[in-house]
Design a protein around this motif. Structure first.
Motif, PDB file in Angstrom:
ATOM      1  N   LEU A   1      36.137  18.373  21.360  1.00 44.81           N
ATOM      2  CA  LEU A   1      35.173  17.516  21.854  1.00 44.81           C
ATOM      3  C   LEU A   1      35.707  16.288  22.927  1.00 44.81           C
ATOM      4  CD1 LEU A   1      32.060  16.362  21.524  1.00 44.81           C
ATOM      5  CD2 LEU A   1      32.842  15.078  19.484  1.00 44.81           C
ATOM      6  N   LYS A   2      36.951  16.040  22.696  1.00 47.68           N
ATOM      7  CA  LYS A   2      37.594  14.791  23.480  1.00 47.68           C
ATOM      8  C   LYS A   2      37.647  15.478  24.775  1.00 47.68           C
ATOM      9  CE  LYS A   2      41.517  11.998  23.489  1.00 47.68           C
ATOM     10  NZ  LYS A   2      42.682  11.405  23.099  1.00 47.68           N
ATOM     11  N   ARG A   3      37.934  16.746  24.734  1.00 48.40           N
ATOM     12  CA  ARG A   3      38.462  17.225  26.258  1.00 48.40           C
ATOM     13  C   ARG A   3      36.989  17.929  27.024  1.00 48.40           C
ATOM     14  NH1 ARG A   3      43.044  20.920  23.518  1.00 48.40           N
ATOM     15  NH2 ARG A   3      44.905  19.153  23.351  1.00 48.40           N
ATOM     16  N   SER A   4      36.090  18.119  26.257  1.00 48.51           N
ATOM     17  CA  SER A   4      34.813  18.529  26.662  1.00 48.51           C
ATOM     18  C   SER A   4      33.912  17.736  27.716  1.00 48.51           C
ATOM     19  CB  SER A   4      33.980  19.231  25.491  1.00 48.51           C
ATOM     20  OG  SER A   4      33.331  17.938  25.076  1.00 48.51           O
ATOM     21  N   ARG A   5      33.017  18.350  28.354  1.00 48.03           N
ATOM     22  CA  ARG A   5      32.013  17.537  29.364  1.00 48.03           C
ATOM     23  C   ARG A   5      31.647  16.260  28.457  1.00 48.03           C
ATOM     24  NH1 ARG A   5      26.735  17.786  31.048  1.00 48.03           N
ATOM     25  NH2 ARG A   5      26.460  19.796  29.524  1.00 48.03           N
ATOM     26  N   HIS A   6      31.210  16.687  27.322  1.00 48.22           N
ATOM     27  CA  HIS A   6      30.398  15.629  26.292  1.00 48.22           C
ATOM     28  C   HIS A   6      31.437  14.611  25.994  1.00 48.22           C
ATOM     29  CE1 HIS A   6      27.007  18.065  25.907  1.00 48.22           C
ATOM     30  NE2 HIS A   6      27.536  18.750  25.320  1.00 48.22           N
ATOM     31  N   GLY A   7      32.515  14.761  25.918  1.00 51.67           N
ATOM     32  CA  GLY A   7      33.855  13.876  25.372  1.00 51.67           C
ATOM     33  C   GLY A   7      34.055  13.053  26.715  1.00 51.67           C
ATOM     34  N   ARG A   8      33.985  13.601  27.999  1.00 46.02           N
ATOM     35  CA  ARG A   8      34.255  12.641  29.115  1.00 46.02           C
ATOM     36  C   ARG A   8      32.731  11.711  29.345  1.00 46.02           C
ATOM     37  NH1 ARG A   8      36.428  17.596  30.853  1.00 46.02           N
ATOM     38  NH2 ARG A   8      34.524  18.044  32.073  1.00 46.02           N
ATOM     39  N   ALA A   9      31.838  12.386  28.791  1.00 48.91           N
ATOM     40  CA  ALA A   9      30.656  11.462  28.808  1.00 48.91           C
ATOM     41  C   ALA A   9      30.601  10.377  27.951  1.00 48.91           C
ATOM     42  CB  ALA A   9      29.291  12.389  28.733  1.00 48.91           C
ATOM     43  N   ILE A  10      31.378  10.439  26.784  1.00 44.82           N
ATOM     44  CA  ILE A  10      31.168   9.355  25.767  1.00 44.82           C
ATOM     45  C   ILE A  10      32.327   8.560  26.107  1.00 44.82           C
ATOM     46  CG2 ILE A  10      32.318   9.154  23.448  1.00 44.82           C
ATOM     47  CD1 ILE A  10      30.940  11.984  22.704  1.00 44.82           C
ATOM     48  N   MET A  11      33.290   8.809  26.750  1.00 45.24           N
ATOM     49  CA  MET A  11      34.605   8.106  27.269  1.00 45.24           C
ATOM     50  C   MET A  11      33.983   7.305  28.392  1.00 45.24           C
ATOM     51  SD  MET A  11      38.132   9.806  26.449  1.00 45.24           S
ATOM     52  CE  MET A  11      37.535  11.518  26.980  1.00 45.24           C
TER      53      MET A  11
END
Length: 229
Positions: free
Chosen positions: A142-152
């Motif tokens: 999740l951290k490395r995914s597109r969603h993870g980048r959006a969260i960060m």
């Protein structure tokens, strides 16, 4: 077993505190909701199913119930941020604990009798290892995914994230629900390690303990949370 449970709790809370950058102090509340719902499911299925089927089912039920609580708590509270969010999530965790303590179906103040589903550490270890691996793999991907980048991106600058079309409310709520799900599943596993469980043990002190593990291991670091736990 407690180490495995704390790893799952720390890694899942790191998603909220480390990746999203929101301070939540209600993680023990989600855990206790999952613990009691999962254990009650397991008690109901004791005579019908073996541990190998019953325990994963109870963990899924516990996780889903905790996720529903995560949604209920998340919808009104995620409008807040910083200290205000911490205070409200802490209060919600205490409310969940007190409601469970005062329900007759959960055994009330005497606690839930889990002697019929009690399993020793040797029996529970394979399931503990599997849930730790699943949690770590899901969080790292999740951290490395597109969603993870959006969260960060939301963590770093909410206004900038909104300006490029990131749905802040959706991602915040998703993070809260995912973290609550894993806390609930870990709670169901934890309950099988005792002959009696009381909600009073899962208060704000436990939520702060989990937060300390996240901070000690490094905000946003999955490996750090594992070591810290």
């Amino acid at each position: 077993i407690p180490i495995s449970v704390y790893i799952v709790l720390a890694v899942s809370l790191n998603l909220v505190v480390g990746l999203l950058g929101e301070l939540s102090l209600g993680h023990a509340g989600f855990m206790v909701a999952g613990l009691f719902s999962g254990c009650m499911t397991s008690i109901a299925l004791t005579s019908a199913l073996p541990l190998a089927v019953r325990l994963p089912m109870s963990m899924i039920v516990g996780g889903l119930v905790a996720a529903v609580f995560g949604l209920i708590v998340g919808l009104p509270t995620l409008r807040l941020k910083g200290d205000y969010l911490a205070i409200v999530t802490l209060a919600c965790g205490e409310i969940i604990k007190n409601v469970i303590t005062n329900l007759e179906i959960t055994g009330g103040a005497r606690g839930l009798d889990t002697s019929s589903i009690f399993s020793n550490s040797k029996q529970l270890l394979p399931y503990a290892v599997i849930i730790v691996l699943i949690t770590v793999v899901v969080m790292m991907n999740l951290k490395r995914s597109r969603h993870g980048r959006a969260i960060m991106a939301i963590r770093d600058n909410r206004i900038a994230a909104e300006s490029v079309g990131i749905n802040v409310t959706y991602f915040k709520l998703a993070v809260f629900i995912i973290a609550a799900f894993f806390a609930g599943a870990a709670g169901a596993l934890y309950g099988h390690n005792f002959a009696n469980v009381k909600a009073t043990g899962f208060d704000y002190n436990m939520s702060i303990e989990i937060l300390v593990m996240v901070v000690l291991g490094g905000m946003g670091s999955v490996g750090g949370s594992v070591v810290a736990a």
